[in-house]
Motif scaffolding. Structure first.
Motif, PDB file in Angstrom:
ATOM      1  N   GLU A 277       5.392   6.768   4.987  1.00 16.85           N
ATOM      2  CA  GLU A 277       6.046   5.401   4.270  1.00 16.85           C
ATOM      3  C   GLU A 277       5.325   4.185   4.191  1.00 16.85           C
ATOM      4  O   GLU A 277       5.640   3.511   3.315  1.00 16.85           O
ATOM      5  CB  GLU A 277       7.275   5.257   5.035  1.00 16.85           C
ATOM      6  CG  GLU A 277       8.377   6.482   4.987  1.00 16.85           C
ATOM      7  CD  GLU A 277       8.056   7.900   5.852  1.00 16.85           C
ATOM      8  OE1 GLU A 277       6.999   7.570   6.619  1.00 16.85           O
ATOM      9  OE2 GLU A 277       8.537   8.717   5.432  1.00 16.85           O
ATOM     10  N   SER A 278       4.398   3.941   5.328  1.00 15.36           N
ATOM     11  CA  SER A 278       3.569   2.764   5.522  1.00 15.36           C
ATOM     12  C   SER A 278       2.353   2.595   4.574  1.00 15.36           C
ATOM     13  O   SER A 278       1.936   1.610   4.299  1.00 15.36           O
ATOM     14  CB  SER A 278       3.635   2.209   6.868  1.00 15.36           C
ATOM     15  OG  SER A 278       2.740   3.216   7.643  1.00 15.36           O
ATOM     16  N   ALA A 279       2.164   3.953   4.186  1.00 16.19           N
ATOM     17  CA  ALA A 279       0.660   3.867   3.549  1.00 16.19           C
ATOM     18  C   ALA A 279       0.866   4.316   2.208  1.00 16.19           C
ATOM     19  O   ALA A 279      -0.109   3.883   1.023  1.00 16.19           O
ATOM     20  CB  ALA A 279      -0.283   4.805   4.335  1.00 16.19           C
ATOM     21  N   VAL A 280       1.339   5.390   1.742  1.00 16.01           N
ATOM     22  CA  VAL A 280       1.540   6.050   0.434  1.00 16.01           C
ATOM     23  C   VAL A 280       2.193   5.084  -0.247  1.00 16.01           C
ATOM     24  O   VAL A 280       3.360   4.530  -0.183  1.00 16.01           O
ATOM     25  CB  VAL A 280       2.200   7.383   0.477  1.00 16.01           C
ATOM     26  CG1 VAL A 280       2.281   7.896  -1.068  1.00 16.01           C
ATOM     27  CG2 VAL A 280       1.293   8.325   1.006  1.00 16.01           C
ATOM     28  N   GLY A 281       1.504   5.194  -1.654  1.00 22.38           N
ATOM     29  CA  GLY A 281       2.010   3.815  -2.724  1.00 22.38           C
ATOM     30  C   GLY A 281       1.446   2.519  -2.484  1.00 22.38           C
ATOM     31  O   GLY A 281       1.710   1.611  -3.307  1.00 22.38           O
ATOM     32  N   LYS A 282       0.647   2.289  -1.481  1.00 19.59           N
ATOM     33  CA  LYS A 282      -0.267   1.264  -1.055  1.00 19.59           C
ATOM     34  C   LYS A 282      -1.649   1.183  -1.735  1.00 19.59           C
ATOM     35  O   LYS A 282      -2.129   2.404  -1.641  1.00 19.59           O
ATOM     36  CB  LYS A 282      -0.151   0.734   0.482  1.00 19.59           C
ATOM     37  CG  LYS A 282       1.349   0.673   0.933  1.00 19.59           C
ATOM     38  CD  LYS A 282       1.923  -0.592   0.471  1.00 19.59           C
ATOM     39  CE  LYS A 282       3.209  -0.756   1.434  1.00 19.59           C
ATOM     40  NZ  LYS A 282       4.247   0.249   1.664  1.00 19.59           N
ATOM     41  N   GLY A 283      -2.366   0.000  -1.962  1.00 22.48           N
ATOM     42  CA  GLY A 283      -3.498   0.136  -2.580  1.00 22.48           C
ATOM     43  C   GLY A 283      -4.622   0.186  -1.199  1.00 22.48           C
ATOM     44  O   GLY A 283      -4.391   0.273  -0.020  1.00 22.48           O
ATOM     45  N   LEU A 284      -5.704   0.063  -1.762  1.00 21.82           N
ATOM     46  CA  LEU A 284      -6.867   0.183  -0.581  1.00 21.82           C
ATOM     47  C   LEU A 284      -6.944  -1.145   0.295  1.00 21.82           C
ATOM     48  O   LEU A 284      -7.026  -0.630   1.822  1.00 21.82           O
ATOM     49  CB  LEU A 284      -8.357   0.212  -1.161  1.00 21.82           C
ATOM     50  CG  LEU A 284      -8.690   1.771  -2.231  1.00 21.82           C
ATOM     51  CD1 LEU A 284      -9.751   1.110  -3.110  1.00 21.82           C
ATOM     52  CD2 LEU A 284      -9.107   2.750  -1.195  1.00 21.82           C
ATOM     53  N   ARG A 285      -6.643  -2.220   0.200  1.00 19.11           N
ATOM     54  CA  ARG A 285      -6.701  -3.260   0.940  1.00 19.11           C
ATOM     55  C   ARG A 285      -5.510  -3.241   1.804  1.00 19.11           C
ATOM     56  O   ARG A 285      -5.443  -3.713   2.984  1.00 19.11           O
ATOM     57  CB  ARG A 285      -6.891  -4.681   0.181  1.00 19.11           C
ATOM     58  CG  ARG A 285      -8.108  -4.588  -0.817  1.00 19.11           C
ATOM     59  CD  ARG A 285      -8.154  -5.872  -1.774  1.00 19.11           C
ATOM     60  NE  ARG A 285      -9.261  -5.933  -2.634  1.00 19.11           N
ATOM     61  CZ  ARG A 285      -9.396  -5.119  -3.645  1.00 19.11           C
ATOM     62  NH1 ARG A 285      -8.628  -4.071  -3.817  1.00 19.11           N
ATOM     63  NH2 ARG A 285     -10.719  -5.299  -4.387  1.00 19.11           N
ATOM     64  N   GLU A 286      -4.519  -2.960   1.383  1.00 26.22           N
ATOM     65  CA  GLU A 286      -3.198  -2.716   2.077  1.00 26.22           C
ATOM     66  C   GLU A 286      -3.457  -1.896   3.116  1.00 26.22           C
ATOM     67  O   GLU A 286      -2.630  -1.820   4.283  1.00 26.22           O
ATOM     68  CB  GLU A 286      -2.000  -2.436   1.252  1.00 26.22           C
ATOM     69  CG  GLU A 286      -1.736  -3.427   0.041  1.00 26.22           C
ATOM     70  CD  GLU A 286      -0.705  -3.091  -0.844  1.00 26.22           C
ATOM     71  OE1 GLU A 286      -1.064  -2.199  -1.859  1.00 26.22           O
ATOM     72  OE2 GLU A 286       0.397  -3.429  -0.818  1.00 26.22           O
TER      73      GLU A 286
END
Length: 785
Positions: free
Chosen positions: A351-360
């Motif tokens: 939940e905290s990683a997928v859908g986020k970009g590289l920097r996030e």
């Protein structure tokens, strides 16, 4: 009787027969004492005794008294049941009672005419070894003349050819047995085309009683032979007749049989003329197989192959359950998938990683920009790329990773995502760096390392084990240096490991193996050992340095993974089979209702479900291979036919490359045809994916030293020397910035396993940036026809 001085001076030779002749009581024969013998007889006796070739003398036109040399006495039989030494000085008629009616006329002819007699492979039975034996001879009877030219005796020069004759007969019988059990139909004709031999497979393929074959010729109308376009085949057009007319073999000639009331049958035939020892054509031989099923399925295979490859890439790209890091980027550089290994490395949840970009997800600016540029390149070129990078792990600290980014294509071949796979190669990098350290630093590092390290000399003898070895085994380094480490190895692993080591040592190449060894508690543990050559400052080979790690837990995890893949694949097959049945029922109903649009959609659904079934079966094959349960069904196959079938299925699809197949001569091998075809197709697929469009791929198959040698040369990116030896390892992929494709790294591993289970070898030769040549060998059959 002792030889007198005069007999000694006229009989010069040494040996058993020379001694016996000198000591024989010749006064009891018509010849009288040796010193009174005629000069021609003395000269011939000395000639015979000095010869190492079997020779025999009859002297006297009536008596035919016998002499022979040491080489001839072995022909007379075993010591217990031999005519020797009684034959010496004996009359010919008394000695050779069993064959005298046969040989005496020949002897008399020479004595009467003075003309020599020469015969080859003549059957003349003789009594020896306690029984009458059938013996074949090649011999000549030559006259021994008196001073006036009159023949007074016979010099027989002979050699026994029984074994050669028997071997020829056995070979003929063996050839008959081979042809009777061949998987191909075989027919042999005389010069007029009449069938004089046909094997059981010919009767089975043609569904004709064996007694009917001699009634026909190979080109008889009763066969209903036709060309592929339906035209009747003229008598002179049949391959066996063409071979006899031209004196040249005919390869892979395809034609059909159209019998009234039956469906069309397709055959492919190789035919060759049969010649006698003078080169005259005496007949022909034809070998054929039924290719009806192949002809019917060729088109279906062509249309399904590309779709299957695309489905496989997509499925592999999104599969988790591996220690490698696997992920998918959307076209906005955001993660749309990340497997558990990657989430653990980040220390994040889905939940905290997928859908986020590289920097996030914690990537530094330089790192994020690098990957964004690479994603843009993959999208623009639709080609995979490979790289290496270092960045921190949430728990393990700074690590070195090898990664591949590859395009995910839709049905229109447009890029819809970019899939990535990353592997931790930190341990390999650390081991390579350690090898470059000085001896003192190496020993300090080795003694303090958890990795088991050993050093060997150029003869393969171990000269150093670090403390980690003693810690694992409970045995001192001195005991291990006595080659005790081999004795500790599990009996099932010892022969395999020693074979790998011997081959690597001979070629001074690196090696790698997995094996089991008991720990200090006596319990076997799985270990992974890799060895690299050590070189002196002048470049000469100094031995090996090896690193060994405990992979027992990893092996158990792999087994659980394989069990899981096998279980899931089995579980998926049942609902897929049911779904296919439901769709097919629906398809028949909409066809009956005249709904062609829905029927077409359902037909495409059936094809996609079929592809998924094939993909699941592929995973089951991998699981079986890992478990050592893959089945190899070997049959005798002509590689020329197999390569031709591959060519016919591959070339029409090769729109972006020039694929050139060199002609292949008839080459019979004992193989699992489908498995070897899978290897060839895999090598061709890799070549097309790693080579730029418009380049040439050359394929050849020749015979070298009783092995078929198959090679495929591309003009692709090439492979670095340090990667070539590891290329066929399980899950291995080449590091670097070259373009590559995604996957688990098991394709070449499976190829290697298949070839080795056929007692062959597989390898690669490559210059970085100039292309690669992949090759494999297979033992050829000793009796091909």
């Amino acid at each position: 009787m002792r030889p007198n001085m005069q007999s000694t001076t006229v009989i010069y030779a040494r040996g058993e027969m020379a001694d016996r002749i000198r000591s024989f009581n010749w006064s009891g024969t018509f010849l009288g004492p040796i010193e009174a013998w005629p000069a021609p007889l003395l000269a011939t006796v000395n000639l015979v005794l000095d010869s190492g070739f079997p020779m025999f003398i009859w002297w006297g036109r009536e008596e035919k008294i016998q002499f022979y040399n040491d080489a001839y006495r072995h022909i007379l039989g075993s010591p217990e049941n031999s005519k020797h030494p009684l034959a010496l000085g004996q009359r010919g008629e008394e000695c050779w009672k069993e064959v005298w009616p046969v040989i005496n006329p020949l002897i008399e002819r020479v004595l009467q005419t003075g003309d020599a007699v020469f015969l080859e492979d003549q059957l003349i039975p003789i009594y020896r070894n306690g029984r009458l034996e059938d013996v074949y001879w090649t011999f000549s009877y030559n006259p021994i003349r008196e001073k006036n030219g009159t023949p007074e005796g016979i010099l027989a020069v002979c050699t026994e050819t029984t074994k050669a004759k028997q071997l020829l007969q056995e070979n003929e019988q063996q050839l008959q047995r081979v042809m009777d059990h061949m998987a191909e139909g075989v027919g042999i004709t005389d010069r007029e085309g009449r069938i004089i031999y046909s094997n059981p497979m010919a009767h089975q393929i043609l569904d004709t009683a064996s007694e009917r074959f001699p009634e026909r010729k190979s080109n008889s109308a009763e066969w209903y032979n036709t060309h592929l376009d339906g035209r009747p085949m003229a008598d002179e057009e049949h391959p066996t007749m063409v071979a006899m007319a031209t004196g040249k073999p005919v390869f892979n000639y395809e034609f059909a049989i159209e019998r009234p009331g039956t469906s069309r049958m397709y055959l492919t035939m190789n035919a060759a003329p049969i010649t006698d020892t003078n080169g005259n054509i005496t007949g022909s031989v034809g070998m054929f197989i039924d290719i009806t099923e192949r002809k019917q399925t060729e088109e279906a295979l062509k249309s399904a192959k590309e779709a299957l490859e695309q489905q496989k890439r997509l499925y592999e790209a999104i599969t988790s359950g591996t220690p490698d890091l696997m992920y998918v980027f959307d076209l906005n550089y955001k993660f749309s998938y990340a497997n558990k290994a990657l989430l653990d490395m980040w220390g994040k949840t889905w939940e905290s990683a997928v859908g986020k970009g590289l920097r996030e997800n914690g990537y530094e600016e330089w790192h994020a920009q690098m990957h964004e540029r690479e994603i843009d390149q993959v999208v623009a070129t639709k080609q995979a790329l490979r790289g290496e990078v270092s960045f921190p792990h949430a728990n393990l600290g700074k690590r070195v990773y090898d990664y591949i980014l590859a395009p995910v294509l839709d049905e229109n071949s447009e890029v819809v995502a970019v899939a990535g796979t990353t592997r931790d190669i930190t341990e390999i990098k650390n081991a390579e760096a350690a090898i470059m350290e000085s001896e003192e630093r190496f020993r300090m590092m080795a003694e303090g390392a958890d990795v088991m390290i050993a050093v060997g000399d150029e003869a393969g003898r171990a000269i150093y084990f670090n403390q980690a070895w003693s810690k694992l085994t409970g045995i001192t380094g001195d005991e291990l240096l006595k080659f005790g480490w081999v004795d500790l190895m599990h009996p099932d692993d010892k022969e395999r490991v020693l074979a790998i080591f011997s081959a690597a040592l001979k070629e001074q190449k690196s090696w790698e193996w997995e094996f089991r060894m008991p720990d200090a508690k006596g319990e076997y543990r799985w270990l992974l050992s890799r060895g690299l050559p050590r070189l002196r400052s002048d470049g000469s080979f100094a031995g090996y340095i090896s690193s060994t790690i405990d992979i027992h837990d990893l092996k158990e995890n792999e087994q659980r993974k394989n069990d899981f893949i096998s279980m899931v694949s089995h579980e998926l097959k049942t609902p897929l089979t049911s779904t296919i049945s439901y769709v097919q029922v629906a398809q028949r109903k909409v066809v009956a209702a005249g709904d062609t649009l829905t029927a077409g959609m359902l037909q495409r659904a059936v094809r996609q479900l079929g592809k998924m079934t094939t993909l699941i079966n592929g995973f089951l094959n991998v699981s079986r291979l890992e478990a050592g349960k893959i089945h190899i069904d070997k049959k005798k196959v002509d590689l020329a036919v197999l390569v031709k079938e591959v060519e016919e299925s591959i070339v029409p699809e090769a729109s972006f490359h020039h694929i050139i197949f060199a002609p292949v001569e008839e080459t019979w091998v004992n193989i699992d045809k489908d498995k070897i075809e899978q290897v060839i197709n895999n090598l061709i697929s890799n070549a097309t994916k790693y080579s730029p469009p418009g380049t040439t791929i050359n394929i050849a198959c020749v015979t070298r030293e009783e092995h078929a040698f198959f090679s495929l040369k591309d003009e692709g990116m090439g492979i670095r020397p340090e990667d070539q030896e590891k290329l066929f390892s399980r899950f291995y992929r080449v590091a670097g910035n070259e373009k590559a494709i995604p996957g688990f790294g098991i394709g070449l591993y499976i190829c290697k396993e298949i070839i080795e289970r056929h007692e062959g070898k597989i390898g690669v030769e490559s210059d970085e940036g100039k292309g690669s040549t992949f090759w494999f060998t297979l033992p050829v059959c000793q009796n091909s026809k």
